[in-house]
Motif scaffolding. Structure first.
Motif, PDB file in Angstrom:
ATOM      1  N   THR A 160       1.181  -1.435  -0.013  1.00  0.00           N
ATOM      2  CA  THR A 160      -0.187  -0.104   0.054  1.00  0.00           C
ATOM      3  C   THR A 160       1.032   1.515  -0.354  1.00  0.00           C
ATOM      4  O   THR A 160       1.822   1.426   0.181  1.00  0.00           O
ATOM      5  N   LYS A 161       0.034   2.245   0.027  1.00  0.00           N
ATOM      6  CA  LYS A 161       0.884   4.012   0.037  1.00  0.00           C
ATOM      7  C   LYS A 161      -0.531   4.285   0.182  1.00  0.00           C
ATOM      8  O   LYS A 161      -0.027   5.922   0.411  1.00  0.00           O
ATOM      9  N   SER A 162      -0.686   4.248   1.600  1.00  0.00           N
ATOM     10  CA  SER A 162      -2.110   5.024   1.823  1.00  0.00           C
ATOM     11  C   SER A 162      -2.022   6.726   2.434  1.00  0.00           C
ATOM     12  O   SER A 162      -2.379   7.788   2.820  1.00  0.00           O
ATOM     13  N   ASN A 163      -0.183   5.915   3.461  1.00  0.00           N
ATOM     14  CA  ASN A 163      -0.261   8.003   3.659  1.00  0.00           C
ATOM     15  C   ASN A 163       0.497   8.206   2.839  1.00  0.00           C
ATOM     16  O   ASN A 163       0.560   9.464   3.207  1.00  0.00           O
ATOM     17  N   MET A 176      -5.030   4.209  -2.858  1.00  0.00           N
ATOM     18  CA  MET A 176      -4.151   3.614  -2.322  1.00  0.00           C
ATOM     19  C   MET A 176      -5.575   3.161  -0.455  1.00  0.00           C
ATOM     20  O   MET A 176      -5.624   1.852  -0.326  1.00  0.00           O
ATOM     21  N   HIS A 217       3.683  -0.663   3.786  1.00  0.00           N
ATOM     22  CA  HIS A 217       3.889   0.586   2.985  1.00  0.00           C
ATOM     23  C   HIS A 217       4.852   0.203   1.441  1.00  0.00           C
ATOM     24  O   HIS A 217       6.014  -0.688   1.851  1.00  0.00           O
ATOM     25  N   ILE A 218       4.850   0.915   0.276  1.00  0.00           N
ATOM     26  CA  ILE A 218       5.920   0.223  -1.050  1.00  0.00           C
ATOM     27  C   ILE A 218       6.985   0.091  -0.811  1.00  0.00           C
ATOM     28  O   ILE A 218       7.668  -0.399  -1.019  1.00  0.00           O
ATOM     29  N   ASP A 219       7.006   1.709   0.141  1.00  0.00           N
ATOM     30  CA  ASP A 219       8.838   2.376  -0.055  1.00  0.00           C
ATOM     31  C   ASP A 219       9.368   1.220   0.611  1.00  0.00           C
ATOM     32  O   ASP A 219      10.305   0.359   1.292  1.00  0.00           O
ATOM     33  N   PHE A 266       3.132  -1.540  -8.115  1.00  0.00           N
ATOM     34  CA  PHE A 266       3.801  -1.656  -7.261  1.00  0.00           C
ATOM     35  C   PHE A 266       4.105  -3.693  -7.315  1.00  0.00           C
ATOM     36  O   PHE A 266       5.726  -3.639  -7.033  1.00  0.00           O
TER      37      PHE A 266
END
Length: 355
Positions: free
Chosen positions: A185-188, A194, A217-219, A241
């Motif tokens: 995810t990357k909802s932030n 996301m 998170h993807i990173d 992703f």
């Protein structure tokens, strides 16, 4: 005896060489163990075809391919004669979209005899399930103006139907493996798509309470693929992703040349497509040193798809026995050519039949 009708699309460059190698291996497997027969029909659609006909495939290509049970693809692309965006969208993406191949499956594991660039990879064995039809790779958007006022808009499209389908498939796979699933995810930072992805994941997870689920998170997840890949089992991700994570997965295995993938139509309305992750490698095409492992592993995934898991395991074990014995192409530290690796895998298959 089950006869499977397969459309073979060798494509460009080394795709032609490795497809022939994998077909040879599959025929050997069928003769040695029985129960299945493979019938391949070759189609010459490629960048060379484009240079002669002005299109990557004929107008009736999709109709033609729909008559087969599976598509076995080698590699597509030769930027020296056809721009990549034309070859990709004119063939590979077209097949994926027209046949609703919405689920992409890409395993990554520590393969015996192949050195990972990681200092301590342990015995990682994970599978990334990638949404394959929309997400960040949608065609929605455009450009307006030119010069300093030029603007480009690329819209990511996430439908509940496609998102739920790929996530549910990942949970079902996790059930068959080790009951562990990570959602990328990357909802932030991506404030609409996301959080929607996370909500659908949570909704589907409620149906699988015994599967340990987490969102990452993807990173951070990309970093963890490098620092601790053995901690992952099933990972589900959006189109972009998943694309990034699977290339990392290929890299930590030791070479993108050994990585397989499957593009699945879960409803069975259209043929699924099986292809290695590597490109056409025009710089080594015709030299006889292309690595056939990615295509052979892809054949194993095709066997699994048709319910021949035991034969698929024979193929995988035979392949790993060969790499463990040091019979490898130059890209993974060996001196063997394509034919030598192929013949070695065939011999290992024959040995299993003689036991």
């Amino acid at each position: 005896m089950r006869k499977i009708e397969i459309a073979a699309l060798p494509g460009d460059g080394v795709g032609v060489e490795v497809t022939e190698a994998a077909k040879d291996v599959l025929h050997t497997l069928a003769r040695a163990h029985g129960g299945v027969e493979f019938s391949f029909t070759d189609f010459p659609w490629s960048c060379d075809y484009y240079s002669k006909h002005g299109e990557m495939m004929p107008k009736d290509a999709i109709s033609t391919l729909s008559q087969f049970e599976a598509i076995f693809l080698g590699a597509v692309g030769n930027p020296a004669i056809v721009p990549d965006h034309i070859s990709l969208w004119g063939m590979l993406i077209k097949i994926r979209r027209e046949f609703e191949l919405s689920v992409n499956v890409r395993p990554a594991k520590k393969v015996k005899g192949i050195t990972s660039p990681l200092a301590n990879p342990k015995d990682f064995d994970l599978i990334v399930i990638r949404e394959n039809s929309e997400g960040e790779y949608s065609e929605v958007g455009g450009r307006i103006h030119r010069g300093e006022h030029e603007m480009a808009i690329q819209n990511a499209v996430f439908t509940r139907r496609a998102t739920e389908k790929v996530i549910r498939y990942a949970f079902q796979l996790a059930e068959k493996r080790n009951n562990r699933l990570v959602s990328a995810t990357k909802s932030n930072g991506i404030v609409h798509s996301m959080p929607f992805w996370d909500e659908v994941t949570k909704s589907v997870a409620a149906e699988y309470p015994h599967v340990h689920t987490q969102s990452t998170h993807i990173d951070a997840l990309a970093a963890f693929f490098v620092s601790k890949p053995a901690e992952f089992d099933v990972v589900v991700a959006s189109n972009l992703f998943g694309d990034i994570l699977t290339d990392i997965g290929s890299a930590i295995m030791g070479s993108i040349g050994i990585a397989p993938s499957a593009n699945l139509n879960l409803e069975g309305r259209y043929p699924s497509m099986f292809e290695p992750v590597h490109g056409s490698a025009p710089d080594i095409a015709g030299k006889g040193i292309a690595n056939p492992i990615g295509q052979i592993w892809t054949a194993k995934m095709m066997l699994d798809h048709f319910g021949f898991e035991e034969l698929g395991q024979v193929l995988m074990d035979s392949m790993e026995e060969v790499t463990e014995a040091g019979i490898k192409t130059p890209d993974i530290g060996g001196t063997a050519n394509t034919r030598a690796v192929t013949e070695a895998v065939k011999e290992k298959i024959l040995e299993t039949a003689r036991v």
